[in-house]
Design a protein around this motif. Structure first.
Motif, short mmCIF file in Angstrom:
data_model
loop_
_atom_site.label_atom_id
_atom_site.label_comp_id
_atom_site.label_asym_id
_atom_site.label_seq_id
_atom_site.Cartn_x
_atom_site.Cartn_y
_atom_site.Cartn_z
N ALA A 31 39.10 54.05 40.95
CA ALA A 31 39.86 53.53 42.09
C ALA A 31 40.64 52.32 41.60
CB ALA A 31 38.90 53.12 43.20
N VAL A 32 41.84 52.17 42.12
CA VAL A 32 42.61 50.97 41.81
C VAL A 32 43.10 50.36 43.11
CG1 VAL A 32 44.77 52.28 41.44
CG2 VAL A 32 44.48 49.99 40.43
N GLY A 34 44.52 46.30 43.67
CA GLY A 34 45.69 45.53 43.20
C GLY A 34 46.02 45.81 41.74
N THR A 36 45.02 44.25 39.18
CA THR A 36 45.16 43.06 38.33
C THR A 36 44.06 42.97 37.28
OG1 THR A 36 43.95 41.65 39.86
CG2 THR A 36 46.35 41.73 40.12
N ASP A 37 42.96 43.59 37.54
CA ASP A 37 41.91 43.65 36.52
C ASP A 37 42.06 44.93 35.70
OD1 ASP A 37 39.57 42.56 35.28
OD2 ASP A 37 38.39 44.11 36.26
N LEU A 38 42.35 46.00 36.42
CA LEU A 38 42.36 47.32 35.80
C LEU A 38 43.51 47.52 34.82
CD1 LEU A 38 40.40 49.53 36.26
CD2 LEU A 38 41.92 50.55 37.95
N LEU A 61 41.07 49.90 55.06
CA LEU A 61 40.64 48.75 54.26
C LEU A 61 41.34 47.46 54.66
CD1 LEU A 61 39.25 50.93 52.61
CD2 LEU A 61 40.25 50.00 50.54
N ALA A 76 38.38 45.30 52.63
CA ALA A 76 38.32 45.18 51.17
C ALA A 76 39.70 45.19 50.55
CB ALA A 76 37.48 46.30 50.57
N LEU A 108 49.00 36.73 40.90
CA LEU A 108 47.90 37.69 40.86
C LEU A 108 47.16 37.77 42.19
CD1 LEU A 108 48.29 37.69 37.69
CD2 LEU A 108 45.89 38.33 37.67
N GLY A 112 46.07 41.03 43.82
CA GLY A 112 44.63 41.28 43.73
C GLY A 112 43.96 41.24 45.09
N VAL A 120 35.17 43.04 39.95
CA VAL A 120 35.89 42.72 38.72
C VAL A 120 34.94 42.91 37.53
CG1 VAL A 120 35.37 40.23 38.86
CG2 VAL A 120 37.38 41.00 37.61
N SER A 162 32.01 37.57 36.49
CA SER A 162 33.04 36.53 36.60
C SER A 162 33.79 36.49 37.92
CB SER A 162 34.06 36.70 35.47
OG SER A 162 33.41 36.64 34.22
N SER A 163 33.22 37.10 38.93
CA SER A 163 33.91 37.07 40.21
C SER A 163 33.70 35.71 40.88
CB SER A 163 33.36 38.17 41.12
OG SER A 163 33.74 37.91 42.47
N GLU A 207 31.28 55.72 45.76
CA GLU A 207 31.26 54.88 46.96
C GLU A 207 32.35 53.82 46.86
OE1 GLU A 207 26.90 54.41 48.88
OE2 GLU A 207 27.10 53.58 46.86
N LYS A 227 33.90 25.47 41.07
CA LYS A 227 34.24 26.35 39.95
C LYS A 227 34.52 25.53 38.70
CE LYS A 227 37.79 29.80 38.70
NZ LYS A 227 38.78 30.75 39.22
N PHE A 234 44.94 30.22 36.43
CA PHE A 234 44.71 31.29 35.45
C PHE A 234 43.25 31.61 35.18
CE2 PHE A 234 49.00 30.17 33.93
CZ PHE A 234 49.56 31.41 33.86
C1 FAD Z 1 45.05 36.38 33.91
C2 FAD Z 1 43.97 36.80 34.88
C3 FAD Z 1 43.18 35.83 35.45
C4 FAD Z 1 42.17 36.18 36.34
N1 FAD Z 1 41.42 35.18 36.88
C5 FAD Z 1 40.41 35.50 37.73
C6 FAD Z 1 39.59 34.50 38.28
O1 FAD Z 1 39.80 33.32 38.05
N2 FAD Z 1 38.54 34.85 39.06
C7 FAD Z 1 38.30 36.17 39.35
O2 FAD Z 1 37.35 36.41 40.07
N3 FAD Z 1 39.07 37.14 38.86
C8 FAD Z 1 40.13 36.85 38.07
N4 FAD Z 1 40.92 37.85 37.55
C9 FAD Z 1 40.58 39.26 37.82
C10 FAD Z 1 41.30 39.94 38.99
O3 FAD Z 1 42.64 39.55 39.02
C11 FAD Z 1 40.69 39.62 40.31
O4 FAD Z 1 39.31 39.72 40.24
C12 FAD Z 1 41.22 40.50 41.44
O5 FAD Z 1 40.67 40.10 42.64
C13 FAD Z 1 40.91 41.96 41.24
O6 FAD Z 1 41.39 42.67 42.38
P1 FAD Z 1 42.32 43.94 42.27
O7 FAD Z 1 42.57 44.41 43.64
O8 FAD Z 1 43.51 43.67 41.47
O9 FAD Z 1 41.34 44.90 41.48
P2 FAD Z 1 41.64 46.17 40.60
O10 FAD Z 1 42.09 45.78 39.26
O11 FAD Z 1 42.48 47.14 41.35
O12 FAD Z 1 40.17 46.75 40.52
C14 FAD Z 1 39.13 46.08 39.90
C15 FAD Z 1 37.87 46.93 39.95
O13 FAD Z 1 37.40 47.03 41.27
C16 FAD Z 1 37.33 48.40 41.69
N5 FAD Z 1 37.70 48.40 43.08
C17 FAD Z 1 38.78 47.81 43.63
N6 FAD Z 1 38.74 47.95 44.97
C18 FAD Z 1 37.63 48.64 45.26
C19 FAD Z 1 37.04 49.11 46.48
N7 FAD Z 1 37.59 48.88 47.67
N8 FAD Z 1 35.89 49.79 46.41
C20 FAD Z 1 35.30 50.05 45.21
N9 FAD Z 1 35.80 49.63 44.04
C21 FAD Z 1 36.96 48.93 44.08
C22 FAD Z 1 38.29 49.12 40.77
O14 FAD Z 1 37.93 50.46 40.64
C23 FAD Z 1 38.10 48.35 39.49
O15 FAD Z 1 36.96 48.78 38.83
C24 FAD Z 1 41.95 37.54 36.68
C25 FAD Z 1 42.75 38.51 36.09
C26 FAD Z 1 43.76 38.16 35.19
C27 FAD Z 1 44.60 39.23 34.59
#
Ligand code: FAD
Ligand code: SF4
Lengths: 347, 791
Positions: A31-32, A34, A36-38, A61, A76, A108, A112, A120, A162-163, A207, A227, A234
Motif C-alpha cells: 500500500a502507498v 503519501g 514519502t517513505d516508500l 480514510l 489515516a 514532505l 506524508g 514508517v 522512527s515514527s 490489513e 524530539k 528534515f
Molecule cells: C527526508 C525525510 C525525512 C523524514 N523525516 C521523518 C521524521 O522526522 N519523522 C518521521 O516520523 N518520519 C519521517 N520521514 C518518513 C515519512 O516521510 C513519514 O513517516 C510519513 O509520514 C510517511 O507517510 P506516507 O503517507 O508518505 O507513507 P508511505 O511512504 O506512503 O507509506 C509508508 C508505509 O506505511 C504503509 N502505509 C501507509 N498508509 C497505510 C495505511 N493506511 N494502512 C496500512 N499501511 C499503510 C505503507 O505501505 C508503507 O509501508 C521522513 C522521510 C524522508 C524522506
C-alpha cells in the motif's frame, strides 16, 4: 538522479477494493499513501514491490472528527500538515500536533500521511543506503542478506523505530482501526508494534489502517512530545519522548504514561512511570526516578545519527524535561564541573 | 587611483543572472538535451583498495539499448589538476583506490538501461589492505602497501618543511611556550547541483562539452591530454554552475567518459552524478591533524611559532600539493611573527580524494591558530581581542615567509566587530551556558601563480562594441553563483557610463572567450576586473578621441556617464554613447579590444614560495555568540558578527551574500558536518539526509560589516570577498563555547556528544603522529628579489 524502478500503480476507489487487491496480489504488492517513505526506499532497492495500491483517494480514510462518541477519530489518510494544523488536535493533543509537525520538512508533511507515519519503516544507517552501498557493505538481514552489520552476533534486526506520532499515540492509549478482509477490528497502538527491526508491525499485511481513535479517557490529559535530532527540520528522531498525564484537582496523578521512540525497534513504554507516579503528588524526586528508569529501558544502538552513549544519556534528560513540562515543576539543571576541564595537550 | 564618484560600483544592483535563476530559465548542464542523446553511467568500485585482475563487459555491451562500454584500457592516459601529480585515471586501469573509484562506463538509451547494464559488468578484484587513516598511512611504508607507485616515499604524497628565521633563538627569547593539538575533520562541499557533463562529437571531428565546472580552461587541457585531441578540436563550455565551493575545480572521470563515449558512439552523451556519487568524487576539505607550539612574551607578543600539519589526502593527489603548502602559508599574514617553522605532510589513504573547499587548506590551520591564541590569551590573562590588536601585521610589509602585504583592514575589522558585538561588555560576563568568542583571519585574493607553469596572463577579457552602442564582454571566467558575470558587467558599465543591464556577458566558453584560469582561490574579481578595465580603457581612448573631435572638447575633459560621452566642465556638451561608437567605428574600423591581467612579481624566491602569494590579502574578524545547554550540550548559535576587508565592495549585496553563505558553511563545519568512513572504507552516510549540514533554522542572524581599504592592486581597490569570511567563524565558535561552559573542543565538528564528554572530563586529547619531516628549506626576508611596492 536515482530513478524509481518500474512498477504497476493501482488506484482503487474504495477501502474494500484496496483490501481485496492487497489480499489478491499478496507479497508483491504494497500500500502507498503519501509515498514519502516508500518511494525513496524503492529508489534504493529497500522495497521492491511490483504493485503499489494507492490509498490516496480513499474517502474512508479522510476526515478528523474531534468529538465522536468514542473519542477523536483521525483518518489515516490525512496528511501530517492537516493533523499538525487541526485546531482540535492542537487544543487537546498538542503533543500529537507537535509530533506531526516535526516530521521531516513542510513539503514532505504535505504529502506524508499519519497512516504512513505510524508504519514508517524502521531505520538503520547500514540499511538506509543505496543498492550500491549495501552491496559494497555486504547485505544485512533486513534486506537481501542474513546477518546484522551493526551487531553481528544479534539474531534479530535492531533497526530503529522512527515514527514521531506513534509514541504519542501510544502514550494517549490510542487505538488503531484496522480494516481487513474480515472487517474492522480495533487494536491498541501499543500492541501493533513488536521489538523486531524487520517485523515491527503485528498487524497482517492485508490489513489497512483506516483511522486512529484517541479515546475520550485521554481528553483531559496533559501531553507533550520532545524530539531529539540534529537539526530543526528534515531529521528523523534519534530519541523521542511522549508523555501523557492526568492530574486531578488536588494535583494527584491519576494516570501517567511515558513512551520512548527511536531507542529500540518499537516504541518503548516506560512501565515504571505509571508505577511511580500514579496516585501520588508528583515531586522532583519522582521525576528523577522515572527519568532514571527510562534511561534503563532505553537501549539505543549505533545505527542512526548521534552515538548511543549520548542518546542514552539524553533519555534521562528528555524524560525529566517532559515530565517537568507536564507538571509545571521547575527542575534544576545538572551540576556541571566547576573547574574547566584541563586543556588537552598533545605529545 | 583616481578619485571618482562611482555610478555602478558600490551599488546594490541585481545580479545579471538573477531573474533567469529565480524564474527557472537558467539551463544547468543537466537541463540540456540534444537529439539522439545517450545517458552515461559509471561503474564504481565497491572496494577501497584492490587490484583489478580483469573486467568482462561483453554481457553489458549486448544489453538492448547499450551503445558502448569502456574501461580503463580505452582511456589509459593519466591526468590530474597539478602538472606534477598526474595520478588520476578516467577509469581505473590496474587498481582501485577508494570506494567509488570508477572502473567502467556505459552509454545507453536511458539512465535505467545504463544502470541495468552496470550489473552485467564483471570485475575480478584482488582485494588489498585498505589504509584509512593518517596514522595507518604513515605506518604503511612497505613497498607492498603502496597506494600509488609514483611517489617517492610509500603513501606520502608530499612532505614539506620550512624554517623562516632562527627557530631555536626565537623560542629562547620567549617567556612562555604553549603547545596544542587539533583535528579538523573532513567535510564535503554539498552544492545543490550534482556534477553533470554533456559531450558531443562531430561532425567535423570536433568535441564540445558542457559541464558544471569551475575551471573550463584546466578541463580543456586535461581533455586534450586524455583524449589525445588537440585543444583546437575541443570546445569546453561551463554551463551555469549550481554551486561549486571548490568541488568542481578538478577535471573528472565523468567528463572524460562522456567525451570518449560521444566519440565512440557519434551521439551526444550525458552523465549526471547522483548525490551519493558526489560524496565519492568529493575533493572536499582535508581532514587535518595539527600540532602548534608558540613562544610568547608575558605580554602576549609572539616570538616564534612551530606548526605541523598532517593531511589525509584520500586516494589521489588532486590539489593536494597546493593544499599541504596552504596549511602553513598564511599563519604569518595577520599577526607579526618574527620566526616561523612549518612542516606539513599529505598522505594517501583509500578514501575519496580531498581537494579544495572554500578556504582551501587554510580553515584548518586558522582554526588551530585562533583557538591556540585564545588559550594563550586566557592563560596570560589578556583579552583575546587585545592580544591580536597589539601585534597586527603592518600594511606595506613583507612577512617572515616572504609574503607581501599591501593593504590591511584587520584593525578596523576587529575594532568594528568588537564594538558592534559589545565584546567588552559580554566577554566573560555572560551567564553560564552563554558565551562569546572571537577570531580573525586573512585570505588570498587569487593565487599568485597559475596551476601549470606559464608566463601568460591569468585572465583575459575581450570587449566588442556594436553599432548602436551594444557592448559584449567575453571572458573565460565561470559564474558558479558567486556573481562573476555580474562583476564583468559592473566594471564595463562603470567604465563606459552605461547601465549594466545593457551589457551582454559571454563567459566560460573556450571557443569564444579568452582564457581565465577559473573560479578558484578567490581570484576572479581581482583578475577579471583588472583585465576588463584594461580592455575598456583601450576602447575609451578611441572613443574619447572621436568624441573630443566631435564636441570640440579636450580629451582629458571627457567622461562617460549616463549613456553619454560628455565634457566634465560643460556636461551639456555630449553625444550619446551609441553615436560615439559609430563615429569611432567610422574612424578606426571594427571596434574591439582585449585586456589581460597577471599578478605582480613577488619578493620570495625559495622553492615552495609560490603558495600563499597573491595580489592582495583580505582580512576578516568574527565574533560568535552562542548558547550551550549544559545538560544536553546542544549548541545554538545566537548571532554572528563578521567584519571583512574586501578592499572595495563592487556590490555590497553580493558581498553580503557571500558573507552569509560563508558563515553558514562555517557553522556547518564547526558544528556538524563530517565526511567519515566505516572500517570497510565506505562513506558512512553518502546522502543529503544523513550527512548533516545545517538548515536555515540553524542559521543565526548574521551581521556583516564591510571594510574598504582600496587596495592599489585591485580593480577600483577590490580584494577577495568569497572565502575569507568562512575562516574566523569556526574558531570563534570554539572560543565562544569555552566562554559559555568552560570546555575546549579541539576536534571538529563540535558535536553534542563531544561537548558532553568534555564536560564530564572524558574527551581524549587529539593525538598527532610522529613523522620524520625532510630537512627544512631555510629562508629569511630580504633574501629574495626586491620588488617595488605599488602605492
Ligand atoms: C527526508 C525525510 C525525512 C523524514 N523525516 C521523518 C521524521 O522526522 N519523522 C518521521 O516520523 N518520519 C519521517 N520521514 C518518513 C515519512 O516521510 C513519514 O513517516 C510519513 O509520514 C510517511 O507517510 P506516507 O503517507 O508518505 O507513507 P508511505 O511512504 O506512503 O507509506 C509508508 C508505509 O506505511 C504503509 N502505509 C501507509 N498508509 C497505510 C495505511 N493506511 N494502512 C496500512 N499501511 C499503510 C505503507 O505501505 C508503507 O509501508 C521522513 C522521510 C524522508 C524522506
Ligand atoms: S540493525 Fe542490523 S539487520 Fe537491522 S537493518 Fe541494521 S544492519 Fe541490518
Amino acid at each position: 538522479m536515482l530513478r524509481l524502478p518500474d512498477f504497476t500503480y493501482i488506484r482503487p476507489k474504495s477501502l474494500k477494493e484496496a483490501g481485496r487487491l492487497l489480499a489478491e496480489l499478496g507479497p508483491e504488492a504494497m500500500a502507498v499513501a503519501g509515498g514519502t517513505d516508500l518511494y525513496p526506499k524503492m529508489k534504493r532497492g529497500q522495497f521492491t514491490p511490483r504493485y503499489l495500491v494507492s490509498l490516496r483517494f480513499l474517502p474512508e480514510l479522510r476526515g478528523i472528527r474531534p468529538g465522536s462518541k468514542e473519542g477523536m477519530w483521525i483518518g489515516a489518510g490525512e496528511t501530517l500538515t492537516v493533523v499538525a494544523k487541526n485546531p482540535a488536535v492542537n487544543k487537546r493533543f498538542p503533543a500529537l500536533a507537535h509530533a506531526a509537525g516535526s516530521v521531516s520538512t513542510p513539503a514532505l508533511r504535505n504529502m506524508g500521511t499519519i497512516g504512513g507515519n505510524v508504519f514508517v519503516d524502521t531505520r538503520c544507517n547500514y540499511y538506509d543506503q543505496t543498492f550500491f552501498w549495501r552491496q559494497a557493505a555486504g547485505f544485512c538481514m533486513k534486506k537481501d542478506g542474513d546477518i546484522c552489520l551493526v551487531a553481528p552476533k544479534s539474531k534479530s534486526c535492531l533497526a530503529v523505530f522512527s515514527s514521531d506520532t506513534a509514541p504519542v499515540l501510544c502514550s494517549l492509549g490510542a487505538v488503531a482501526l484496522l480494516a481487513g478482509p474480515d472487517g474492522l477490528r480495533k487494536l491498541p497502538f501499543e500492541q501493533i508494534y513488536r521489538d523486531d527491526g524487520m517485523h515491527f508491525v503485528t498487524k497482517r499485511d492485508d490489513e489497512l489502517l483506516r483511522a486512529i481513535l484517541i479515546p475520550r479517557a485521554a481528553f483531559g490529559q496533559r501531553n507533550v512530545y520532545l524530539k531529539l535530532r540534529r537539526r530543526g527540520s528534515f531529521d528523523f528522531p534519534v530519541l523521542g519522548v511522549a508523555a501523557a498525564m492526568a492530574l486531578d484537582r488536588e494535583g494527584i496523578c491519576r494516570s501517567a504514561r511515558v513512551v520512548l521512540t527511536a531507542v529500540a525497534s518499537a516504541p518503548v513504554v516506560v512501565e515504571e512511570a505509571s508505577r511511580l507516579l500514579e496516585g501520588k503528588k508528583v515531586s522532583r524526586e519522582m521525576i528523577e526516578a522515572v527519568a532514571e528508569a527510562a534511561a534503563k529501558v532505553s537501549h539505543p544502538v549505533d545505527n542512526v545519527d548521534l552515538d548511543y552513549w549520548y542518546r542514552k544519556r539524553m533519555t534521562r534528560v528528555y524524560v525529566k524535561r517532559a515530565l517537568a513540562e507536564l507538571t509545571g515543576l521547575k527542575l534544576e539543571t545538572e551540576k556541571v564541573p566547576q573547574e574547566p576541564v584541563k586543556d588537552e595537550k598533545g605529545p | 587611483m583616481r578619485e571618482k564618484k562611482f555610478s555602478v560600483i558600490g551599488k546594490p544592483l541585481r545580479k545579471v543572472d538573477a531573474l533567469a535563476k529565480s524564474t527557472g530559465d537558467t539551463r544547468y548542464a543537466d537541463d540540456l538535451e540534444l537529439s539522439r542523446m545517450l545517458y552515461g553511467k559509471l561503474l564504481r568500485s565497491p572496494l577501497p583498495h584492490a587490484r583489478i585482475r580483469g573486467i568482462k563487459t561483453d554481457r553489458a555491451a549486448k544489453l538492448k539499448g547499450v551503445y558502448a562500454v569502456i574501461t580503463g584500457a580505452d582511456l589509459p592516459e593519466r591526468f590530474g589538476i597539478m602538472p606534477s601529480t598526474q595520478d588520476e585515471e578516467a577509469l581505473a586501469g590496474e587498481k582501485v583506490r577508494h570506494v567509488g573509484d570508477p572502473v567502467a562506463a556505459v552509454a545507453a538509451s536511458s539512465e535505467a538501461v545504463a544502470e541495468e547494464s552496470l550489473k552485467l559488468i564483471e570485475v575480478d578484484y584482488e582485494p588489498l589492505k585498505p589504509i584509512l587513516s593518517i596514522e595507518e598511512a604513515l605506518a604503511c611504508t612497505e613497498e607492498s602497501e603502496r597506494i600509488h607507485a609514483w611517489n617517492r616515499r610509500a603513501n606520502i604524497q608530499k612532505a614539506v618543511s620550512f624554517e623562516f628565521g632562527d627557530v631555536v633563538q626565537g623560542f629562547a627569547q620567549a617567556d612562555q611556550i604553549f603547545e596544542d593539538t587539533f583535528f579538523f575533520q573532513g567535510n564535503a562541499h554539498l552544492p545543490m547541483e550534482q556534477h553533470c557533463a554533456l559531450a558531443q562529437y562531430g561532425p567535423e571531428d570536433k568535441l564540445t562539452i558542457w559541464s558544471s565546472t569551475q575551471t573550463p580552461h584546466y578541463l580543456h587541457r586535461a581533455l586534450s591530454k586524455v583524449l589525445k585531441l588537440p585543444m583546437s578540436r575541443i570546445r569546453v563550455i561551463a554551463a551555469p554552475v549550481g554551486g561549486g565551493f571548490g568541488g568542481k575545480s578538478d577535471p573528472f572521470s565523468h567528463e572524460m567518459c562522456a567525451s570518449k563515449l560521444a566519440m565512440i558512439t557519434g551521439r551526444p552523451v550525458k552523465f549526471t552524478l547522483t548525490r551519493e556519487e558526489t560524496f565519492y568524487v568529493h575533493r572536499g576539505r582535508h581532514p587535518v591533524k595539527m600540532w602548534i607550539r608558540t613562544g610568547v612574551k608575558n605580554d602576549g607578543t609572539l616570538q616564534a611559532m612551530h606548526f605541523r600539519s598532517f593531511l589525509d589526502g584520500g586516494g589521489y593527489s588532486s590539489y593536494g600539493l597546493a593544499t599541504v603548502y596552504y596549511t602553513g602559508a598564511l599563519q604569518t599574514v595577520s599577526y607579526k611573527l618574527p620566526v616561523y617553522k612549518f612542516e606539513g605532510v599529505r598522505v594517501f589513504t583509500n578514501k575519496p580524494p580531498c581537494g579544495p573547499k572554500r578556504g582551501h587548506g587554510t580553515p584548518q590551520p586558522r582554526f588551530a591558530l585562533e583557538v591556540h591564541l585564545d588559550k594563550i590569551a586566557d592563560k596570560l590573562g589578556i583579552d583575546p581581542v587585545e592580544l591580536r590588536l597589539k601585534q597586527l601585521v603592518e600594511p606595506d610589509s613583507i612577512t617572515v615567509n616572504g609574503l607581501r602585504v599591501s593593504t590591511t583592514g584587520l584593525r578596523e575589522c576587529i575594532e568594528k566587530a568588537a564594538a558592534r558585538a559589545e565584546w567588552k561588555k559580554k566577554f566573560h560576563q555572560l551567564p553560564y551556558g552563554r558565551g562569546i568568542g572571537f577570531a580573525a583571519s586573512a585570505y588570498i585574493s587569487g593565487a599568485g601563480l597559475p596551476i601549470y607553469w606559464n608566463g601568460m596572463p591569468h585572465s583575459g577579457v575581450q570587449i566588442r562594441l556594436d553599432r548602436g552602442g551594444g557592448i559584449t564582454v567575453f571572458c573565460g571566467s565561470t559564474d558558479i553563483g558567486q556573481g562573476s558575470d555580474s562583476i564583468l558587467a559592473y566594471v564595463v558599465a562603470e567604465e563606459f557610463g552605461v547601465d549594466p543591464a545593457d551589457i551582454r556577458v559571454v563567459t566560460a566558453d573556450t571557443d569564444l572567450t579568452p582564457v581565465d584560469l577559473g573560479s578558484y582561490s578567490s581570484r576572479v574579481t581581482v583578475m577579471t576586473g583588472n583585465a576588463a578595465i584594461q580592455a575598456c580603457r583601450k576602447l575609451k581612448e578611441m572613443l574619447f578621441q572621436v568624441a573630443g573631435e566631435a564636441l570640440e572638447v579636450p580629451v582629458d575633459d571627457l567622461e562617460m556617464a549616463e549613456g553619454k560621452v560628455r565634457s566634465q566642465s560643460y556636461p551639456k556638451r555630449a553625444i550619446s554613447f551609441a553615436e560615439c561608437v559609430e563615429k569611432a567605428e567610422t574612424k578606426f574600423g571594427t571596434l574591439g579590444a582585449t585586456g589581460s591581467y597577471s599578478p605582480p612579481k613577488y619578493p620570495a624566491n625559495y622553492k615552495g614560495s609560490g603558495v600563499g602569494l597573491t595580489p592582495a590579502y583580505s582580512y576578516s574578524a568574527s565574533i560568535v555568540e552562542l548558547s550551550c545547554d549544559p545538560e544536553t550540550a546542544e549548541i545554538k548559535v545566537e548571532k554572528v558578527w563578521i567584519a571583512h576587508d574586501c578592499g572595495r565592495a563592487f556590490n555590497p549585496l553580493l558581498v553580503e551574500g557571500q558573507s552569509e553563505g560563508s558563515v553558514y558553511m562555517a557553522l556547518g563545519e564547526a558544528l556538524m558536518e563530517e565526511q567519515v568512513f566505516r572500517k570497510n572504507g565506505l562513506h558512512k552516510f553518502p546522502s543529503i539526509l544523513d550527512y548533516k549540514s545545517p538548515t536555515t533554522l540553524e542559521t543565526p542572524e548574521i551581521e556583516t560589516i564591510l571594510i574598504e581599504t582600496n587596495d592599489p592592486e585591485g580593480p577600483y581597490g577590490a580584494k577577495e570577498a568569497g572565502q575569507g569570511f568562512l575562516l574566523p567563524v569556526i574558531p570563534a565558535v570554539a572560543n565562544a563555547l569555552f566562554d559559555a561552559i568552560g570546555v575546549r573542543i579541539d576536534e571538529l565538528p563540535i558535536t553534542p556528544d563531544k561537548v558532553l564528554r568534555a564536560l564530564e572530563g572524558r574527551l581524549k586529547p587529539v593525538s598527532v603522529p610522529s613523522f620524520d619531516f625532510p630537512p627544512p628549506i631555510k629562508w629569511r626576508p630580504g633574501e629574495g628579489v626586491e620588488v617595488p611596492q605599488k602605492s
